[in-house]
Scaffold this motif. Sequence first.
Motif, mmCIF file in Angstrom:
data_model
loop_
_atom_site.group_PDB
_atom_site.id
_atom_site.type_symbol
_atom_site.label_atom_id
_atom_site.label_comp_id
_atom_site.label_asym_id
_atom_site.label_seq_id
_atom_site.Cartn_x
_atom_site.Cartn_y
_atom_site.Cartn_z
ATOM 1 N N UNK A 57 -10.486 -2.388 5.396
ATOM 2 C CA UNK A 57 -11.033 -3.485 6.198
ATOM 3 C C UNK A 57 -11.986 -4.340 5.371
ATOM 4 N N UNK A 58 -12.725 -3.737 4.444
ATOM 5 C CA UNK A 58 -13.654 -4.485 3.597
ATOM 6 C C UNK A 58 -12.938 -5.466 2.688
ATOM 7 N N UNK A 59 -11.684 -5.178 2.354
ATOM 8 C CA UNK A 59 -10.894 -6.063 1.494
ATOM 9 C C UNK A 59 -9.648 -6.504 2.272
ATOM 10 N N UNK A 60 -9.872 -6.920 3.502
ATOM 11 C CA UNK A 60 -8.772 -7.257 4.405
ATOM 12 C C UNK A 60 -7.877 -8.345 3.830
ATOM 13 N N UNK A 61 -8.473 -9.314 3.146
ATOM 14 C CA UNK A 61 -7.674 -10.390 2.560
ATOM 15 C C UNK A 61 -6.754 -9.867 1.469
ATOM 16 N N UNK A 62 -7.258 -8.946 0.642
ATOM 17 C CA UNK A 62 -6.423 -8.327 -0.392
ATOM 18 C C UNK A 62 -5.432 -7.353 0.236
ATOM 19 N N UNK A 63 -5.899 -6.556 1.176
ATOM 20 C CA UNK A 63 -5.094 -5.507 1.801
ATOM 21 C C UNK A 63 -5.505 -4.127 1.346
ATOM 22 N N UNK A 64 -5.705 -3.968 0.066
ATOM 23 C CA UNK A 64 -6.273 -2.759 -0.526
ATOM 24 C C UNK A 64 -6.651 -3.089 -1.950
ATOM 25 N N UNK A 101 -4.715 -2.338 -10.165
ATOM 26 C CA UNK A 101 -4.963 -2.000 -8.765
ATOM 27 C C UNK A 101 -3.649 -1.893 -7.994
ATOM 28 N N UNK A 102 -3.658 -1.030 -7.000
ATOM 29 C CA UNK A 102 -2.657 -1.058 -5.942
ATOM 30 C C UNK A 102 -3.212 -1.988 -4.869
ATOM 31 N N UNK A 103 -2.573 -3.155 -4.725
ATOM 32 C CA UNK A 103 -3.025 -4.185 -3.795
ATOM 33 C C UNK A 103 -1.924 -4.331 -2.749
ATOM 34 N N UNK A 104 -2.132 -3.728 -1.602
ATOM 35 C CA UNK A 104 -1.065 -3.650 -0.612
ATOM 36 C C UNK A 104 -1.484 -4.332 0.684
ATOM 37 N N UNK A 105 -0.685 -5.292 1.105
ATOM 38 C CA UNK A 105 -0.993 -6.048 2.309
ATOM 39 C C UNK A 105 -0.290 -5.391 3.503
#
Length: 300
Positions: A57-64, A101-105
């Motif tokens: 939730x803290x990086x909601x725009x990124x997703x993770x 990073x693993x950036x998953x939306x």
Amino acid sequence: MTTTTIARTTETALSPADTLNRNGFVRIPGLLDPQFMDTLLLRAHARLFRESAEAREKVKSNGSLCHLSDSPEFADIIGHKGLIDTLRGLGASDPRWTGGFLISKPAGGPPLFWHQDWWGWTEPESYKARPQQWFAMIYLTDTTPENGCLRVIPGSHRHDHPLHHLEAAHSAELQGFLNPDNPAFAAHPDEVAVPVTAGDVLVGDARLIHSAYGNATAHERPLLTLWYMPHWDTMSPGMQARAMMGYMRNDDIVTPERPLTPLDWTPELRARVEDVLPTMEGSPSPIAWVRTPDVTRFAA
């Protein structure tokens, strides 16, 4: 209604290296085979399962934002021979991995804010043609504007653009998507969508202005972003020192009290990445961490 422009690699006769240099990004189709992609996808879902809802939730725009140094199970993609050979084919003289990073939306996730990721804007070489840092983006599923593919401003790695003049990116407000009306999330007439098929690799200049569409589907859209310094052997000592701070996780990115690095990995996993890990001699002073360019220094 904004018309989405789709990047078409078949519309240019440029080589991949020239396309990367001109546009700031290039798609390398079908580099990774389906079986390998399946294993990456399974590992990504397992890692996301361990991530807390609060952290996401803290990086909601990124997703993770799951740092890959905490996940040595991804060692085989970081040091993947086909990927490293591709980077060399694009012009890298000495590619070294400094993080990722693993950036998953997630399903229904919002768009990512417009930004560029370079941090060495105090230095004159940051305004020249030769790149200092590349991203290699590996989307683990087929990705389109509907489920959150990359969108870019071609050529913005070398030239001033109105999006350079937005508020500084990566703030808690932007990452948390606290103000959906912020122009950093809005469509731009210069944007180009970059859809991919799982197995493709997107290589881009860290200076390129980019973001991602929201995920309007009911399925997760996972991405591995790997950061490489393509010319480590000829980077200035000050840039190397600052890059090493990121590799050792001693920079401005909030991390656990004792974050892992590949130095903590087992010998078997570390061996898979040994050839692309950064090393340096001495203790030069690192350059300042500055993520905002002086646009007056861009080439005309």
